[in-house]
Design a protein around this motif. Structure first.
Motif, PDB file in Angstrom:
ATOM      1  N   HIS A   1      38.509  11.004  13.637  1.00  0.00           N
ATOM      2  CA  HIS A   1      38.411  12.411  14.606  1.00  0.00           C
ATOM      3  C   HIS A   1      38.380  13.697  13.298  1.00  0.00           C
ATOM      4  O   HIS A   1      37.194  14.550  13.148  1.00  0.00           O
ATOM      5  CB  HIS A   1      39.933  13.271  14.975  1.00  0.00           C
ATOM      6  N   GLU A   2      38.646  13.216  12.350  1.00  0.00           N
ATOM      7  CA  GLU A   2      39.385  15.028  11.314  1.00  0.00           C
ATOM      8  C   GLU A   2      37.785  14.481  10.204  1.00  0.00           C
ATOM      9  O   GLU A   2      37.013  15.430   9.520  1.00  0.00           O
ATOM     10  CB  GLU A   2      40.299  14.604  10.060  1.00  0.00           C
ATOM     11  N   TYR A   3      37.178  13.341   9.275  1.00  0.00           N
ATOM     12  CA  TYR A   3      36.220  13.227   9.149  1.00  0.00           C
ATOM     13  C   TYR A   3      34.513  13.923  10.057  1.00  0.00           C
ATOM     14  O   TYR A   3      34.347  14.064   9.416  1.00  0.00           O
ATOM     15  CB  TYR A   3      35.921  11.940   8.824  1.00  0.00           C
ATOM     16  N   GLY A   4      35.028  13.246  11.647  1.00  0.00           N
ATOM     17  CA  GLY A   4      33.867  14.191  12.235  1.00  0.00           C
ATOM     18  C   GLY A   4      33.522  15.546  11.968  1.00  0.00           C
ATOM     19  O   GLY A   4      32.590  15.790  12.720  1.00  0.00           O
ATOM     20  N   LEU A   5      34.624  16.094  12.252  1.00  0.00           N
ATOM     21  CA  LEU A   5      35.173  17.005  12.182  1.00  0.00           C
ATOM     22  C   LEU A   5      35.022  18.487  10.565  1.00  0.00           C
ATOM     23  O   LEU A   5      34.621  19.284  10.627  1.00  0.00           O
ATOM     24  CB  LEU A   5      36.567  17.783  12.210  1.00  0.00           C
ATOM     25  N   GLY A   6      34.661  16.971   9.511  1.00  0.00           N
ATOM     26  CA  GLY A   6      34.091  17.608   8.400  1.00  0.00           C
ATOM     27  C   GLY A   6      34.964  17.628   7.138  1.00  0.00           C
ATOM     28  O   GLY A   6      34.925  18.261   5.498  1.00  0.00           O
ATOM     29  N   ASN A   7      36.269  17.283   7.099  1.00  0.00           N
ATOM     30  CA  ASN A   7      37.538  16.876   7.051  1.00  0.00           C
ATOM     31  C   ASN A   7      37.881  15.945   5.782  1.00  0.00           C
ATOM     32  O   ASN A   7      38.365  14.659   6.009  1.00  0.00           O
ATOM     33  CB  ASN A   7      39.385  17.181   7.935  1.00  0.00           C
ATOM     34  N   GLU A   8      37.467  15.262   4.836  1.00  0.00           N
ATOM     35  CA  GLU A   8      37.039  14.264   3.953  1.00  0.00           C
ATOM     36  C   GLU A   8      38.789  14.052   3.460  1.00  0.00           C
ATOM     37  O   GLU A   8      38.504  12.602   3.187  1.00  0.00           O
ATOM     38  CB  GLU A   8      36.008  14.124   3.130  1.00  0.00           C
ATOM     39  N   LYS A   9      39.398  15.213   2.971  1.00  0.00           N
ATOM     40  CA  LYS A   9      40.810  15.333   3.152  1.00  0.00           C
ATOM     41  C   LYS A   9      41.872  14.029   3.884  1.00  0.00           C
ATOM     42  O   LYS A   9      43.019  13.463   2.990  1.00  0.00           O
ATOM     43  CB  LYS A   9      41.687  16.179   2.285  1.00  0.00           C
ATOM     44  N   ALA A  10      41.061  13.819   4.823  1.00  0.00           N
ATOM     45  CA  ALA A  10      42.059  12.909   6.193  1.00  0.00           C
ATOM     46  C   ALA A  10      41.933  11.538   5.573  1.00  0.00           C
ATOM     47  O   ALA A  10      42.989  11.196   5.907  1.00  0.00           O
ATOM     48  CB  ALA A  10      41.200  13.072   7.403  1.00  0.00           C
ATOM     49  N   ILE A  11      41.207  11.055   4.567  1.00  0.00           N
ATOM     50  CA  ILE A  11      41.499   9.849   3.724  1.00  0.00           C
ATOM     51  C   ILE A  11      42.656   9.859   2.584  1.00  0.00           C
ATOM     52  O   ILE A  11      43.396   8.344   2.852  1.00  0.00           O
ATOM     53  CB  ILE A  11      39.912   9.705   3.037  1.00  0.00           C
ATOM     54  N   VAL A  12      42.989  10.278   2.711  1.00  0.00           N
ATOM     55  CA  VAL A  12      44.210  11.054   1.845  1.00  0.00           C
ATOM     56  C   VAL A  12      45.932   9.587   2.286  1.00  0.00           C
ATOM     57  O   VAL A  12      45.899   9.583   1.109  1.00  0.00           O
ATOM     58  CB  VAL A  12      44.455  11.599   1.105  1.00  0.00           C
ATOM     59  N   PRO A  13      46.484  10.219   2.541  1.00  0.00           N
ATOM     60  CA  PRO A  13      47.232   8.792   3.325  1.00  0.00           C
ATOM     61  C   PRO A  13      46.900   7.936   3.846  1.00  0.00           C
ATOM     62  O   PRO A  13      47.357   7.056   3.601  1.00  0.00           O
ATOM     63  CB  PRO A  13      47.350   9.589   4.872  1.00  0.00           C
ATOM     64  N   TYR A  14      45.491   7.705   3.875  1.00  0.00           N
ATOM     65  CA  TYR A  14      45.058   6.214   3.833  1.00  0.00           C
ATOM     66  C   TYR A  14      44.813   5.527   3.024  1.00  0.00           C
ATOM     67  O   TYR A  14      45.102   4.054   2.788  1.00  0.00           O
ATOM     68  CB  TYR A  14      43.589   6.057   5.218  1.00  0.00           C
ATOM     69  N   THR A  15      44.512   6.416   1.762  1.00  0.00           N
ATOM     70  CA  THR A  15      44.348   5.638   0.215  1.00  0.00           C
ATOM     71  C   THR A  15      46.067   5.486  -0.055  1.00  0.00           C
ATOM     72  O   THR A  15      45.860   4.293  -0.582  1.00  0.00           O
ATOM     73  CB  THR A  15      43.647   6.325  -0.786  1.00  0.00           C
ATOM     74  N   ASN A  16      46.829   6.114   0.135  1.00  0.00           N
ATOM     75  CA  ASN A  16      47.622   5.757  -0.931  1.00  0.00           C
ATOM     76  C   ASN A  16      48.862   4.402   0.057  1.00  0.00           C
ATOM     77  O   ASN A  16      49.289   4.194   0.152  1.00  0.00           O
ATOM     78  CB  ASN A  16      48.813   7.463  -0.360  1.00  0.00           C
TER      79      ASN A  16
ATOM     80  N   ASN B   1      44.136  -4.817   6.250  1.00  0.00           N
ATOM     81  CA  ASN B   1      43.206  -4.317   7.562  1.00  0.00           C
ATOM     82  C   ASN B   1      42.664  -3.560   7.838  1.00  0.00           C
ATOM     83  O   ASN B   1      43.107  -2.307   7.677  1.00  0.00           O
ATOM     84  CB  ASN B   1      43.321  -5.259   8.834  1.00  0.00           C
ATOM     85  N   ALA B   2      41.902  -3.037   8.652  1.00  0.00           N
ATOM     86  CA  ALA B   2      41.692  -1.226   9.131  1.00  0.00           C
ATOM     87  C   ALA B   2      40.751  -1.237  10.317  1.00  0.00           C
ATOM     88  O   ALA B   2      39.787  -1.807  10.017  1.00  0.00           O
ATOM     89  CB  ALA B   2      40.876  -0.383   8.414  1.00  0.00           C
ATOM     90  N   GLY B   3      40.688  -0.638  11.702  1.00  0.00           N
ATOM     91  CA  GLY B   3      40.245  -0.333  12.569  1.00  0.00           C
ATOM     92  C   GLY B   3      40.867   1.003  13.683  1.00  0.00           C
ATOM     93  O   GLY B   3      41.793   1.142  13.866  1.00  0.00           O
ATOM     94  N   HIS B   4      39.919   1.591  14.659  1.00  0.00           N
ATOM     95  CA  HIS B   4      40.046   2.098  15.161  1.00  0.00           C
ATOM     96  C   HIS B   4      39.345   3.526  15.133  1.00  0.00           C
ATOM     97  O   HIS B   4      39.511   4.558  14.312  1.00  0.00           O
ATOM     98  CB  HIS B   4      41.444   2.274  15.847  1.00  0.00           C
ATOM     99  N   ASP B   5      37.478   3.215  16.370  1.00  0.00           N
ATOM    100  CA  ASP B   5      37.453   4.891  15.671  1.00  0.00           C
ATOM    101  C   ASP B   5      36.194   4.434  14.531  1.00  0.00           C
ATOM    102  O   ASP B   5      35.314   5.842  14.122  1.00  0.00           O
ATOM    103  CB  ASP B   5      37.720   5.561  15.825  1.00  0.00           C
ATOM    104  N   LEU B   6      36.057   3.489  13.678  1.00  0.00           N
ATOM    105  CA  LEU B   6      35.447   3.250  12.662  1.00  0.00           C
ATOM    106  C   LEU B   6      34.316   3.435  13.094  1.00  0.00           C
ATOM    107  O   LEU B   6      33.846   2.446  14.465  1.00  0.00           O
ATOM    108  CB  LEU B   6      36.033   2.179  11.656  1.00  0.00           C
ATOM    109  N   SER B   7      32.992   3.872  12.283  1.00  0.00           N
ATOM    110  CA  SER B   7      31.528   3.948  13.116  1.00  0.00           C
ATOM    111  C   SER B   7      30.730   3.429  11.654  1.00  0.00           C
ATOM    112  O   SER B   7      30.907   3.628  10.848  1.00  0.00           O
ATOM    113  CB  SER B   7      30.966   4.965  13.783  1.00  0.00           C
ATOM    114  N   LEU B   8      29.443   3.461  12.348  1.00  0.00           N
ATOM    115  CA  LEU B   8      28.122   3.789  11.705  1.00  0.00           C
ATOM    116  C   LEU B   8      28.234   5.081  10.433  1.00  0.00           C
ATOM    117  O   LEU B   8      28.096   5.033   9.212  1.00  0.00           O
ATOM    118  CB  LEU B   8      27.076   2.965  11.425  1.00  0.00           C
ATOM    119  N   GLN B   9      28.642   6.129  10.837  1.00  0.00           N
ATOM    120  CA  GLN B   9      28.641   7.358  10.378  1.00  0.00           C
ATOM    121  C   GLN B   9      30.331   7.699   9.365  1.00  0.00           C
ATOM    122  O   GLN B   9      29.518   8.502   8.316  1.00  0.00           O
ATOM    123  CB  GLN B   9      29.155   8.440  11.606  1.00  0.00           C
ATOM    124  N   ASN B  10      31.249   6.673   9.800  1.00  0.00           N
ATOM    125  CA  ASN B  10      31.872   7.050   9.032  1.00  0.00           C
ATOM    126  C   ASN B  10      32.832   5.710   7.639  1.00  0.00           C
ATOM    127  O   ASN B  10      33.881   5.973   6.943  1.00  0.00           O
ATOM    128  CB  ASN B  10      33.696   7.689   9.182  1.00  0.00           C
TER     129      ASN B  10
END
Length: 237
Positions: free
Chosen positions: A159-174, A187-196
């Protein structure tokens, strides 16, 4: 390379909307693997509104890659998984009436319960993944349950990446860094798409597998499922 597991729930939804067997869920599962996907994911729910319990049984003879069954480990679900013996079971804390997955486990409050469930599946040689939010305390809790992997719930990122917020990845990286340090697969999943997916993959160390269903099937309406599967595979290299 991160493995692509295709969630075929939406194929079952389409089939069920008209009755009969069109589209043929088993043929789609076979074709998706033939197109290059390294796994098939299903998420049967108690009301069987998309994947039916019999589908899970029937798919056992069709899936020759990784077979991943997701769901809330209620008694009927546990019995189904033990009967089918998939490669992996992903534990998801869905409410019975949930439209879709909307939260990860509180692995601290549910540690004892999850330990018991994980142990039962391990006795039957089934790999266990626990669906979690990207919260460090929940990652540590997942380790204490005895699980083999976590699946990061990625809706907030998408959701946040779709709004242009690349910093939303930080908690996932950590979260992934900590999981790797603890010896948990990621593993990962939910709303992942070709765009992100490319950005997500690039920022998650040692990402083992993504499970993608809704977006992949929707994208396939325009681009064709064989083409879309291979587009994901290329982005995950």
């Amino acid at each position: 390379m991160t493995k692509l597991s295709v969630n075929i729930n939406k194929i079952a939804t389409l089939r069920n909307s008209r009755g009969g067997n069109v589209p043929d869920l088993l043929k789609v599962a076979a074709d998706v693997q033939r197109f290059g996907a390294q796994g098939i994911t299903i998420h049967p729910r108690p009301d069987e509104r998309h994947i039916r319990y019999q589908d899970a049984r029937d798919l056992k003879s069709v899936v020759y890659t990784e077979y991943n069954i997701e769901g809330n480990p209620m008694d009927n679900f546990i019995d189904l998984v033990l009967e089918c013996k998939p490669t992996q079971v992903t534990l998801v804390p869905d409410a019975v009436n949930a439209l879709t997955s909307n939260a990860g486990w509180d692995t601290v409050k549910n540690e004892s319960y999850l330990k018991e469930v994980v142990s039962e599946f391990h006795k039957n040689h089934i790999r266990v993944s626990v669906f979690v939010d990207p919260v460090l305390e929940m990652i540590e809790g997942a380790k204490k349950t005895g699980a083999d992997r976590i699946e990061l719930y990625t809706e907030m990122f998408a959701h946040e990446y779709g709004l242009g917020n690349e910093k939303a990845i930080v908690p996932y990286t950590n979260a992934a860094v900590l999981a790797n340090e603890l010896g948990l697969g990621v593993n990962a999943g939910h709303d992942l798409s070709l765009q992100n997916i490319t950005f997500f993959k690039k920022n998650i160390p040692d990402l083992l597998e993504v499970s993608i269903g809704h977006a992949l099937i929707a994208e396939s309406i325009y681009l064709g499922i064989e083409n879309v599967v291979n587009m994901y595979l290329n982005k995950l290299k």
